[in-house]
Enzyme design. Structure first.
Site, PDB file in Angstrom:
ATOM      1  N   SER A  37       0.855  -1.197   0.000  1.00  0.00           N
ATOM      2  CA  SER A  37       0.000   0.000   0.000  1.00  0.00           C
ATOM      3  C   SER A  37       0.884   1.237   0.000  1.00  0.00           C
ATOM      4  O   SER A  37       2.009   1.201   0.510  1.00  0.00           O
ATOM      5  CB  SER A  37      -0.847   0.016   1.274  1.00  0.00           C
ATOM      6  OG  SER A  37      -1.498   1.266   1.413  1.00  0.00           O
ATOM      7  N   TYR A  68      -1.130  -0.502  10.725  1.00  0.00           N
ATOM      8  CA  TYR A  68      -1.375  -0.906   9.332  1.00  0.00           C
ATOM      9  C   TYR A  68      -0.262  -0.359   8.441  1.00  0.00           C
ATOM     10  O   TYR A  68       0.318  -1.087   7.628  1.00  0.00           O
ATOM     11  CB  TYR A  68      -2.746  -0.401   8.870  1.00  0.00           C
ATOM     12  CG  TYR A  68      -3.039  -0.668   7.402  1.00  0.00           C
ATOM     13  CD1 TYR A  68      -3.336  -1.952   6.954  1.00  0.00           C
ATOM     14  CD2 TYR A  68      -3.002   0.363   6.463  1.00  0.00           C
ATOM     15  CE1 TYR A  68      -3.597  -2.197   5.607  1.00  0.00           C
ATOM     16  CE2 TYR A  68      -3.266   0.127   5.126  1.00  0.00           C
ATOM     17  CZ  TYR A  68      -3.564  -1.156   4.694  1.00  0.00           C
ATOM     18  OH  TYR A  68      -3.814  -1.398   3.369  1.00  0.00           O
TER      19      TYR A  68
HETATM   20  P1  NDP Z   1     -11.271  -6.052   0.541  1.00  0.00           P
HETATM   21  O1  NDP Z   1     -11.697  -5.826   1.937  1.00  0.00           O
HETATM   22  O2  NDP Z   1     -12.261  -5.887  -0.555  1.00  0.00           O
HETATM   23  O3  NDP Z   1     -10.575  -7.490   0.405  1.00  0.00           O
HETATM   24  C1  NDP Z   1      -9.726  -8.000   1.408  1.00  0.00           C
HETATM   25  C2  NDP Z   1      -9.591  -9.489   1.227  1.00  0.00           C
HETATM   26  O4  NDP Z   1      -8.708 -10.005   2.253  1.00  0.00           O
HETATM   27  C3  NDP Z   1     -10.914 -10.212   1.357  1.00  0.00           C
HETATM   28  O5  NDP Z   1     -11.030 -11.177   0.347  1.00  0.00           O
HETATM   29  C4  NDP Z   1     -10.819 -10.877   2.727  1.00  0.00           C
HETATM   30  O6  NDP Z   1     -11.512 -12.117   2.731  1.00  0.00           O
HETATM   31  C5  NDP Z   1      -9.312 -11.143   2.841  1.00  0.00           C
HETATM   32  N1  NDP Z   1      -8.929 -11.316   4.240  1.00  0.00           N
HETATM   33  C6  NDP Z   1      -8.875 -10.382   5.215  1.00  0.00           C
HETATM   34  N2  NDP Z   1      -8.527 -10.957   6.390  1.00  0.00           N
HETATM   35  C7  NDP Z   1      -8.360 -12.282   6.148  1.00  0.00           C
HETATM   36  C8  NDP Z   1      -7.999 -13.399   6.953  1.00  0.00           C
HETATM   37  N3  NDP Z   1      -7.725 -13.292   8.256  1.00  0.00           N
HETATM   38  N4  NDP Z   1      -7.914 -14.621   6.360  1.00  0.00           N
HETATM   39  C9  NDP Z   1      -8.182 -14.767   5.038  1.00  0.00           C
HETATM   40  N5  NDP Z   1      -8.518 -13.744   4.230  1.00  0.00           N
HETATM   41  C10 NDP Z   1      -8.608 -12.516   4.775  1.00  0.00           C
HETATM   42  O7  NDP Z   1     -10.052  -5.040   0.315  1.00  0.00           O
HETATM   43  P2  NDP Z   1      -9.061  -4.802  -0.926  1.00  0.00           P
HETATM   44  O8  NDP Z   1      -9.408  -5.636  -2.080  1.00  0.00           O
HETATM   45  O9  NDP Z   1      -8.975  -3.346  -1.091  1.00  0.00           O
HETATM   46  O10 NDP Z   1      -7.693  -5.288  -0.261  1.00  0.00           O
HETATM   47  C11 NDP Z   1      -6.757  -6.126  -0.913  1.00  0.00           C
HETATM   48  C12 NDP Z   1      -5.358  -5.695  -0.535  1.00  0.00           C
HETATM   49  O11 NDP Z   1      -5.108  -4.391  -1.035  1.00  0.00           O
HETATM   50  C13 NDP Z   1      -5.092  -5.627   0.972  1.00  0.00           C
HETATM   51  O12 NDP Z   1      -3.828  -6.175   1.256  1.00  0.00           O
HETATM   52  C14 NDP Z   1      -5.099  -4.126   1.262  1.00  0.00           C
HETATM   53  O13 NDP Z   1      -4.307  -3.814   2.388  1.00  0.00           O
HETATM   54  C15 NDP Z   1      -4.510  -3.599  -0.026  1.00  0.00           C
HETATM   55  N6  NDP Z   1      -4.795  -2.177  -0.296  1.00  0.00           N
HETATM   56  C16 NDP Z   1      -6.076  -1.727  -0.530  1.00  0.00           C
HETATM   57  C17 NDP Z   1      -6.307  -0.374  -0.788  1.00  0.00           C
HETATM   58  C18 NDP Z   1      -7.670   0.184  -1.058  1.00  0.00           C
HETATM   59  O14 NDP Z   1      -7.815   1.420  -1.137  1.00  0.00           O
HETATM   60  N7  NDP Z   1      -8.694  -0.635  -1.260  1.00  0.00           N
HETATM   61  C19 NDP Z   1      -5.201   0.585  -0.816  1.00  0.00           C
HETATM   62  C20 NDP Z   1      -3.900   0.001  -0.604  1.00  0.00           C
HETATM   63  C21 NDP Z   1      -3.721  -1.327  -0.351  1.00  0.00           C
HETATM   64  P3  NDP Z   1     -12.601 -12.575   3.830  1.00  0.00           P
HETATM   65  O15 NDP Z   1     -13.268 -11.357   4.344  1.00  0.00           O
HETATM   66  O16 NDP Z   1     -13.475 -13.507   3.051  1.00  0.00           O
HETATM   67  O17 NDP Z   1     -11.788 -13.299   4.850  1.00  0.00           O
END
Ligand code: NDP
Length: 277
Positions: free
Chosen positions: A146, A160
């Protein structure tokens, strides 16, 4: 499309957002895809999207698992190896800005552990556990970091931001080690992307929209004027996973943020107005 034909890809966090879009793009390009997350219903929705683009349902593997749990990690890896016989590409995308109501320097130590567990430790563990398969396949790893990693501060969510900064340095260290054995490691650093990221933090949908619109309309937040789409980041992840197209990129964190990280306090001011006075 056959760009990734015969390649076995694990995409963590593919029940939503960036991970889901990445899974769809890999599937469109012929990959054998293991999708995973904790939410079975959301994973089913990703599976439905994949089934629309794959040649055979056999190329989709669904694993409901918690990545912060050693058994969950083992389940994902063993299932991919059992179904596809190997692992060629690991996308460490799952992540979250875990919340418990505490902010800034008052963030709790419990929150510190939870935040590092999903955003950093789970990546370290997945890399350690998949390493032998990736060395065997001369594979690729792409971590999702990020722009919160810095150099600008994110004072409300120090854990974070620090976990993502740790991930960037880990990416560099591991890249240098594993390239000797033919495995390429890189990461992507998204800016503001319209996903369920804020929803997972408990921010109501209307408030999410307001925040994203505010960022997009502020010259100092997103110079491109629009939030990114999950597909924008998926394209970059797939590019970094494609050795034919990106083989000379090793250990880098590529920023995709519509210009957000370029803005300095001076840039965000309208100096033309001041000069007219
Ligand atoms: P979402 O919340 O849409 O997706 C996050 C995903 O991570 C979900 O599929 C969730 O699955 C999974 N997840 C979270 N915790 C767990 C866990 N303990 N075990 C297994 N799976 C887990 O967010 P994004 O798509 O935006 O995020 C994807 C990545 O991008 C992350 O690493 C985030 O930090 C990064 N990011 C996002 C930004 C943004 O603005 N959106 C900016 C910068 C970075 P489930 O809930 O089914 O467990």
């Amino acid at each position: 499309m056959t760009r990734f034909a015969g390649k076995s890809v694990i995409i963590t966090g593919s029940s939503s957002g960036i991970g889901r879009a990445t899974a769809v793009l890999f599937a469109k390009n012929g990959a054998q895809v293991t999708i995973t997350g904790r939410n079975a219903e959301k994973l089913e929705a990703t599976k439905k999207k994949l089934l629309k683009v794959v040649k055979t349902p056999d190329s989709v593997n669904v694993v409901v698992a918690n990545l912060t749990d050693a058994q969950g990690q083992d389940q994902i890896i063993q299932s991919a190896v059992k179904k596809f016989g190997k692992i060629d590409i690991l996308i460490n995308n799952a992540g979250a800005n875990v919340v418990d109501g505490t902010v800034n320097t008052d963030q709790s130590i419990d929150l510190y552990h939870k935040t590092f567990q999903i955003n950093f430790q789970a990546v370290v563990e997945m890399v350690k556990k998949t390493k032998k398969y990736l060395i065997e396949s001369k594979g690729e790893i792409v971590n999702v970091s990020s722009i919160a990693a810095g150099p600008q501060a994110v004072s409300m969510s120090p854990y974070y931001a620090a976990a993502k900064a740790a991930l960037n340095q880990y990416t560099r260290c591991v890249a240098l080690d594993l390239i000797k054995q033919g495995v390429r490691v890189n990461s992507v650093s998204p800016g503001i992307i319209a996903t369920n990221f804020m929803g997972a933090m408990g921010v109501p949908e209307q408030a999410q929209k307001k925040i994203v619109n505010l960022f997009a309309s502020e010259k100092g937040c997103i110079p491109a004027g629009v939030p990114g789409k999950p597909e924008d980041i998926a394209e970059l992840i797939v590019f970094l996973s494609d050795r034919k197209r990106s083989f000379y990129i090793v250990g880098q964190s590529i920023v995709a943020d519509g210009g957000t990280s370029l803005i300095s306090p001076m840039e965000s001011q309208n100096l033309e107005d001041v000069m007219e006075l």
